[in-house]
Design a protein around this motif. Structure first.
Motif: not given
Ligand code: C5P
Length: 235
Positions: A61, A63, A87, A89, A113-116, A152, A155-156
């Motif tokens: 994490d 970001k 992740n 942003h 792969l996550l997006a904050v 992606l 999300v977070v």
């Protein structure tokens, strides 16, 4: 929603690698995942992350938020450590997220792969002070849609936005939610919070829990109780 223990991600927010590894060893029999954030990464670096990857599923994490080229390069380096999740942003924008996604295309065991979207510590006053008038939910939905367009995986976001993200993007779009507080616990610096049972009802995919476990008198028991609340613990 039927959960597996790995859908509980324990945030290893600690200043030393020794206690973090001790906690991993104590909680590993449950089969939970672990999250390495900025503080632990600053003390343990990539080597420590690699040693954790050998023990379980790790969410790195960090970001990332920079120009597309720099972000993509960092994402690629992070992915080669073998982490399961990482992740960037979402507010870094379309080109940045697309470059990050492209950087891990074709890797064996590509990480999620996550997006904050909007940090769970932010309330509407904080958003307005940083130039985003309007509700957190509106901003989260906007950024989640953009992240999905860029390829992606999810999300977070806060637990309060799970349903609207799923409705806006799709049921399969992954939500990872910090800001989890078992009933009766202190909020600490989190603003948009919910209990593990609330997340389960909303259909959230992964729960990130830090201080309610790391600062508990008995972290093993705290973890067990959260897994029970998620319906992910078979006695
Ligand atoms: O201790 P607590 O349960 O509040 O920890 C939440 C963890 O989730 C922290 O590691 C924090 O950095 C992280 N996080 C968050 N909000 C986000 C993304 C990550 O609180 N939007």
């Amino acid at each position: 929603m039927k959960y597996k223990p790995e859908q509980l991600i324990v945030a290893l927010d600690m200043a030393k690698t020794g206690p973090a590894m001790d906690l991993v060893e104590r909680l590993n029999p449950f089969g939970v995942s672990f999250k390495v954030g900025l503080e632990l990464y600053m003390v343990g670096g990539p080597k420590f992350v690699s040693s954790l990857v050998r023990r379980g599923k790790i969410f790195l994490d960090l970001k990332f938020h920079d120009i597309p080229n720099t972000t993509a390069a960092a994402v690629k380096r992070a992915a080669t450590l073998g982490v399961s999740m990482l992740n960037v942003h979402a507010s870094g924008g379309r080109e940045m997220m697309s470059a990050a996604r492209e950087a891990i295309e074709g890797l064996d065991n590509r990480p999620t792969l996550l997006a904050v979207t909007v940090l769970t510590s932010m309330n509407e006053r904080h958003l307005s002070e940083t130039g985003s008038p309007g509700s957190a939910e509106e901003k989260v939905n906007l950024l989640a849609s953009l992240a999905a367009e860029c390829g992606l995986d999810g999300v977070v976001c806060s637990p309060l936005e799970i349903s609207s993200v799923k409705k806006t993007v799709s049921q399969n779009f992954i939500t990872v939610t910090p800001g989890i507080r078992p009933a009766g616990e202190a909020f600490d610096d989190q603003s948009r919070v919910a209990t593990p049972a609330d997340v389960a009802r909303a259909g959230g995919d992964y729960l990130v829990v830090g201080r309610p476990i790391t600062r508990a008198q008995n972290p093993v028991e705290a973890t067990r109780l959260i897994l029970i609340e998620m319906g992910a613990y078979d006695e």
